[in-house]
Design a protein around this motif. Structure first.
Motif, PDB file in Angstrom:
ATOM      1  N   GLU A  31     -17.689  -1.290  31.230  1.00 57.50           N
ATOM      2  CA  GLU A  31     -17.062   0.015  31.065  1.00 57.50           C
ATOM      3  C   GLU A  31     -16.895   0.365  29.592  1.00 57.50           C
ATOM      4  O   GLU A  31     -16.816  -0.515  28.727  1.00 57.50           O
ATOM      5  N   LEU A  32     -16.817   1.653  29.323  1.00 60.76           N
ATOM      6  CA  LEU A  32     -16.542   2.121  27.971  1.00 60.76           C
ATOM      7  C   LEU A  32     -15.087   1.834  27.618  1.00 60.76           C
ATOM      8  O   LEU A  32     -14.238   1.683  28.505  1.00 60.76           O
ATOM      9  N   PRO A  33     -14.749   1.774  26.354  1.00 57.09           N
ATOM     10  CA  PRO A  33     -13.382   1.449  25.955  1.00 57.09           C
ATOM     11  C   PRO A  33     -12.418   2.596  26.253  1.00 57.09           C
ATOM     12  O   PRO A  33     -12.828   3.753  26.409  1.00 57.09           O
ATOM     13  N   THR A  34     -11.135   2.272  26.318  1.00 62.35           N
ATOM     14  CA  THR A  34     -10.101   3.291  26.495  1.00 62.35           C
ATOM     15  C   THR A  34     -10.138   4.248  25.315  1.00 62.35           C
ATOM     16  O   THR A  34     -10.236   3.817  24.172  1.00 62.35           O
ATOM     17  N   PRO A  35     -10.071   5.549  25.574  1.00 64.87           N
ATOM     18  CA  PRO A  35     -10.076   6.510  24.466  1.00 64.87           C
ATOM     19  C   PRO A  35      -8.918   6.263  23.511  1.00 64.87           C
ATOM     20  O   PRO A  35      -7.885   5.706  23.910  1.00 64.87           O
ATOM     21  N   PRO A  36      -9.040   6.676  22.255  1.00 68.11           N
ATOM     22  CA  PRO A  36      -7.955   6.496  21.279  1.00 68.11           C
ATOM     23  C   PRO A  36      -6.660   7.150  21.745  1.00 68.11           C
ATOM     24  O   PRO A  36      -6.671   8.134  22.499  1.00 68.11           O
ATOM     25  N   ASP A  37      -5.524   6.611  21.265  1.00 67.48           N
ATOM     26  CA  ASP A  37      -4.200   7.085  21.699  1.00 67.48           C
ATOM     27  C   ASP A  37      -4.031   8.584  21.501  1.00 67.48           C
ATOM     28  O   ASP A  37      -3.471   9.272  22.365  1.00 67.48           O
ATOM     29  N   GLN A  39      -0.459   8.989  31.601  1.00 67.90           N
ATOM     30  CA  GLN A  39      -1.417   8.336  30.703  1.00 67.90           C
ATOM     31  C   GLN A  39      -2.569   7.721  31.496  1.00 67.90           C
ATOM     32  O   GLN A  39      -3.741   7.828  31.094  1.00 67.90           O
ATOM     33  N   LYS A  40      -2.241   7.091  32.621  1.00 65.05           N
ATOM     34  CA  LYS A  40      -3.279   6.492  33.460  1.00 65.05           C
ATOM     35  C   LYS A  40      -4.222   7.568  33.987  1.00 65.05           C
ATOM     36  O   LYS A  40      -5.452   7.409  33.963  1.00 65.05           O
ATOM     37  N   ARG A  41      -3.641   8.682  34.441  1.00 63.95           N
ATOM     38  CA  ARG A  41      -4.454   9.777  34.955  1.00 63.95           C
ATOM     39  C   ARG A  41      -5.317  10.392  33.849  1.00 63.95           C
ATOM     40  O   ARG A  41      -6.489  10.721  34.066  1.00 63.95           O
ATOM     41  N   ALA A  42      -4.723  10.523  32.659  1.00 61.42           N
ATOM     42  CA  ALA A  42      -5.466  11.084  31.516  1.00 61.42           C
ATOM     43  C   ALA A  42      -6.672  10.214  31.177  1.00 61.42           C
ATOM     44  O   ALA A  42      -7.777  10.725  30.934  1.00 61.42           O
ATOM     45  N   ILE A  43      -6.470   8.904  31.147  1.00 67.42           N
ATOM     46  CA  ILE A  43      -7.560   7.975  30.825  1.00 67.42           C
ATOM     47  C   ILE A  43      -8.663   8.070  31.873  1.00 67.42           C
ATOM     48  O   ILE A  43      -9.855   8.093  31.544  1.00 67.42           O
ATOM     49  N   GLN A  44      -8.281   8.150  33.151  1.00 69.39           N
ATOM     50  CA  GLN A  44      -9.282   8.263  34.215  1.00 69.39           C
ATOM     51  C   GLN A  44     -10.119   9.532  34.049  1.00 69.39           C
ATOM     52  O   GLN A  44     -11.348   9.510  34.207  1.00 69.39           O
ATOM     53  N   LEU A  45      -9.450  10.631  33.734  1.00 72.68           N
ATOM     54  CA  LEU A  45     -10.166  11.896  33.559  1.00 72.68           C
ATOM     55  C   LEU A  45     -11.087  11.854  32.348  1.00 72.68           C
ATOM     56  O   LEU A  45     -12.208  12.362  32.386  1.00 72.68           O
ATOM     57  N   LEU A  46     -10.604  11.249  31.270  1.00 71.15           N
ATOM     58  CA  LEU A  46     -11.410  11.171  30.055  1.00 71.15           C
ATOM     59  C   LEU A  46     -12.638  10.289  30.251  1.00 71.15           C
ATOM     60  O   LEU A  46     -13.743  10.618  29.804  1.00 71.15           O
ATOM     61  N   LEU A  47     -12.450   9.151  30.933  1.00 71.91           N
ATOM     62  CA  LEU A  47     -13.560   8.231  31.144  1.00 71.91           C
ATOM     63  C   LEU A  47     -14.585   8.775  32.124  1.00 71.91           C
ATOM     64  O   LEU A  47     -15.770   8.393  32.073  1.00 71.91           O
ATOM     65  N   LYS A  48     -14.154   9.673  33.003  1.00 68.75           N
ATOM     66  CA  LYS A  48     -15.059  10.218  34.014  1.00 68.75           C
ATOM     67  C   LYS A  48     -16.276  10.879  33.391  1.00 68.75           C
ATOM     68  O   LYS A  48     -17.406  10.720  33.863  1.00 68.75           O
ATOM     69  N   ASP A  49     -16.061  11.610  32.304  1.00 69.11           N
ATOM     70  CA  ASP A  49     -17.158  12.352  31.667  1.00 69.11           C
ATOM     71  C   ASP A  49     -17.571  11.769  30.322  1.00 69.11           C
ATOM     72  O   ASP A  49     -18.437  12.328  29.651  1.00 69.11           O
ATOM     73  N   LEU A  50     -16.957  10.645  29.930  1.00 67.98           N
ATOM     74  CA  LEU A  50     -17.230  10.065  28.613  1.00 67.98           C
ATOM     75  C   LEU A  50     -18.571   9.343  28.590  1.00 67.98           C
ATOM     76  O   LEU A  50     -18.931   8.648  29.531  1.00 67.98           O
ATOM     77  N   THR A  51     -19.328   9.524  27.506  1.00 69.63           N
ATOM     78  CA  THR A  51     -20.560   8.761  27.276  1.00 69.63           C
ATOM     79  C   THR A  51     -20.442   8.053  25.930  1.00 69.63           C
ATOM     80  O   THR A  51     -19.563   8.358  25.124  1.00 69.63           O
ATOM     81  N   VAL A  52     -21.348   7.126  25.699  1.00 71.98           N
ATOM     82  CA  VAL A  52     -21.349   6.401  24.429  1.00 71.98           C
ATOM     83  C   VAL A  52     -21.470   7.375  23.257  1.00 71.98           C
ATOM     84  O   VAL A  52     -20.855   7.175  22.201  1.00 71.98           O
ATOM     85  N   LYS A 101      -4.558  14.737  26.092  1.00 76.23           N
ATOM     86  CA  LYS A 101      -4.843  14.979  27.506  1.00 76.23           C
ATOM     87  C   LYS A 101      -3.556  14.980  28.322  1.00 76.23           C
ATOM     88  O   LYS A 101      -3.401  15.796  29.244  1.00 76.23           O
ATOM     89  N   VAL A 102      -2.617  14.090  27.986  1.00 71.50           N
ATOM     90  CA  VAL A 102      -1.316  14.057  28.661  1.00 71.50           C
ATOM     91  C   VAL A 102      -0.594  15.395  28.471  1.00 71.50           C
ATOM     92  O   VAL A 102      -0.045  15.968  29.423  1.00 71.50           O
ATOM     93  N   ALA A 103      -0.611  15.904  27.248  1.00 70.16           N
ATOM     94  CA  ALA A 103       0.037  17.194  26.972  1.00 70.16           C
ATOM     95  C   ALA A 103      -0.621  18.309  27.792  1.00 70.16           C
ATOM     96  O   ALA A 103       0.076  19.204  28.302  1.00 70.16           O
ATOM     97  N   GLN A 104      -1.933  18.238  27.925  1.00 70.47           N
ATOM     98  CA  GLN A 104      -2.650  19.240  28.718  1.00 70.47           C
ATOM     99  C   GLN A 104      -2.229  19.160  30.188  1.00 70.47           C
ATOM    100  O   GLN A 104      -2.012  20.193  30.847  1.00 70.47           O
ATOM    101  N   LEU A 105      -2.115  17.938  30.697  1.00 67.12           N
ATOM    102  CA  LEU A 105      -1.669  17.751  32.081  1.00 67.12           C
ATOM    103  C   LEU A 105      -0.246  18.250  32.277  1.00 67.12           C
ATOM    104  O   LEU A 105       0.071  18.878  33.304  1.00 67.12           O
ATOM    105  N   GLN A 106       0.622  17.982  31.314  1.00 68.75           N
ATOM    106  CA  GLN A 106       2.005  18.432  31.419  1.00 68.75           C
ATOM    107  C   GLN A 106       2.096  19.960  31.412  1.00 68.75           C
ATOM    108  O   GLN A 106       2.916  20.541  32.131  1.00 68.75           O
ATOM    109  N   ARG A 107       1.246  20.599  30.615  1.00 65.94           N
ATOM    110  CA  ARG A 107       1.233  22.063  30.612  1.00 65.94           C
ATOM    111  C   ARG A 107       0.819  22.600  31.989  1.00 65.94           C
ATOM    112  O   ARG A 107       1.404  23.559  32.506  1.00 65.94           O
TER     113      ARG A 107
END
Length: 506
Positions: free
Chosen positions: A49-55, A110-123, A61-67
């Protein structure tokens, strides 16, 4: 403690140890027979798997979800106030409480944000710094073969050396420090294992001018990156020597009398020239104050020839020269960008979805869309490095053959092109004129004329280059035979022996 010479090249790298009498070449690539040379390219990849996106990206992404949750709470409140039935109001009230719970559940967000980010993330979405800090490194043939098999798993840095003098921000500089430290550390480990002793000193070859448009500022930046990388790799003492001077130190051991020598070092990334006084006395460890009479250098290496050959011989079969419906030619930048394996921003742009869409749109308005389809395959499957590498192999084969058939099945099944020496010579014409001007610039720095010439570096094996120089600007000068691939590094090893304080041959 041992001292070694490191020829950190654009295309290949090499490590040599000199004991005062003999050179020992360190084997660097276990997948190549007599693998004293190793590709300078690096493949940085992720086996799983690709690494966790930077904090900071996760928090954004968390702020976007909260909005989004906040907006949903306001809608549920409005529905609550509009509801007449108490049971219906209770439904909306429960939804509001649930949404408020989600809003304040930071670990869950944060867990949900990471899942969403990794879904479309490429190298390709990762920064170079993150790639270096979290990826797995593969060197030499192992790295190149991994890249050929699974290019989507990582990124191939075709020639790290070519970027060192370029305009880099602080994070990019840190990335190259970390990347090159991994390579130099690997070189040191190989040397220690084979020499059976600790290695703490290195003399590293450097071009007269590193690639870039920033002049001396770029040169200083490049040396700083190399110094930091060498320190991280475990070297306690590091110095640098210009590559043509290193080659001169190697050849002077064969001279019977003091001789003014012109050294033309044409490598993979740069051409470096020096005019220097050499002789048997200065070849002794305690006598090495060779007067350098002139020195010049520029980014005019074999890689530029490879790219020129792509444009001359391969690009016409990819749509170069086609006209669109409005009569204008297909943008020539498509093909120069495709070749930009030593320009990360340009190559990243070429591999982008937007660029692919533009090629696809252009393909729909040309008479031979099947040609641009090949370019689109290169763009979509990120095959630029393979194309340039194919041109390099063709160039090398044409050193001993008049014509070759170059297979390109990774672009299209049964696709191949014919290339001959005349085509290669045409692709090198502009490059050769620049090399000649660089030699003239070096010769103009001194009134003392060279008595002999030494042409070294990988490109020195090209009959086209040797014939052009020997029958033109350097006509009449005796040619010193040398090892085109090893002279620079063997000279660096001699200098390493000198600086380590070993003044008495063993």
């Amino acid at each position: 403690m041992a001292a070694i010479g490191i020829d950190y090249g654009t295309s290949n790298s090499e490590v040599v140890f000199f004991d005062g009498n003999h050179h020992s070449h360190v084997k660097l690539d276990p997948q190549v027979k007599d693998g004293n040379k190793i590709r300078s390219s690096i493949f940085i990849y992720y086996p799983d798997e690709l690494p966790t996106p930077p904090d900071e990206i996760v928090e954004a992404k968390v702020a976007q979800l909260q909005r989004a949750i906040g907006e949903q709470i306001e809608k549920e409140k409005q529905r609550f106030y509009e509801a007449q039935d108490p049971n219906e109001q209770q439904v909306y009230s429960d939804r509001i409480e649930s949404l408020r719970g989600q809003f304040h559940d930071r670990p869950g967000l944060q867990k949900r944000a990471i899942q969403l980010l990794l879904k479309d993330l490429t190298v390709q979405d990762l920064s170079l710094k993150q790639l270096v800090e979290t990826g797995t490194f593969a060197f030499g043939e192992e790295g190149f073969r991994r890249f050929l098999a699974t290019p989507e798993k990582g990124r191939l840095i075709y020639s790290p050396k070519n970027f060192l003098g370029a305009s880099l921000d602080s994070q990019q500089q840190e990335a190259f420090v970390g990347m090159i430290a991994k390579q130099l550390g690997y070189f040191r480990e190989c040397a220690e294992a084979q020499l059976q002793q600790a290695v703490d000193t290195a003399v590293i070859g450097r071009p007269v001018k590193f690639h870039g448009t920033r002049g001396e500022t770029g040169n200083v930046q490049a040396i700083n990156i190399m110094q930091q990388a060498a320190a991280l790799a475990g070297f306690k003492h590091v110095s640098f020597l210009e590559e043509p001077i290193a080659a001169a130190y190697r050849i002077e051991r064969t001279l019977a009398t003091e001789t003014t020598t012109l050294v033309v070092d044409v490598g993979g990334g740069t051409t470096d020239i020096c005019c220097i006084r050499l002789g048997p006395e200065s070849a002794q460890p305690e006598q090495h104050n060779n007067p350098v009479l002139g020195v010049t250098g520029k980014r005019l290496g074999g890689m530029e020839c490879d790219k020129n050959l792509v444009l001359k011989a391969i690009a016409p079969h990819l749509g170069q020269g086609l006209s669109m419906q409005n009569g204008l030619p297909v943008p020539p930048t498509y093909f120069s960008d495709m070749c930009a394996v030593d320009d990360i921003p340009k190559l990243t742009r070429f591999f982008s979805d937007e660029y692919g869409l533009e090629i696809m749109q252009t393909k729909s308005i040309v008479k031979e869309p099947e040609l641009l389809e090949r370019l689109l395959i290169i763009q979509e499957e990120k095959l630029s490095a393979r194309v340039v590498n194919s041109a390099r192999m063709a160039k090398e084969l044409l050193s001993s053959k008049a014509q070759i058939t170059l297979p390109l099945p990774y672009i299209e099944p049964d696709f191949s092109i014919s290339i001959d020496n005349q085509m290669l010579a045409q692709s090198m014409k502009s490059w050769l004129s620049k090399v000649i001007r660089l030699i003239e610039e070096c010769l103009a720095q001194t009134d003392i004329k060279p008595e002999v010439v030494m042409i070294t570096g990988g490109m020195s094996l090209s009959p086209i280059l040797r014939d052009t120089l020997s029958n033109g600007l350097l006509a009449g000068l005796p040619l010193l035979e040398n090892d085109a691939f090893n002279s620079v590094c063997e000279g660096l090893a001699i200098q390493a022996y000198r600086v380590s304080g070993n003044d008495t041959p063993r």
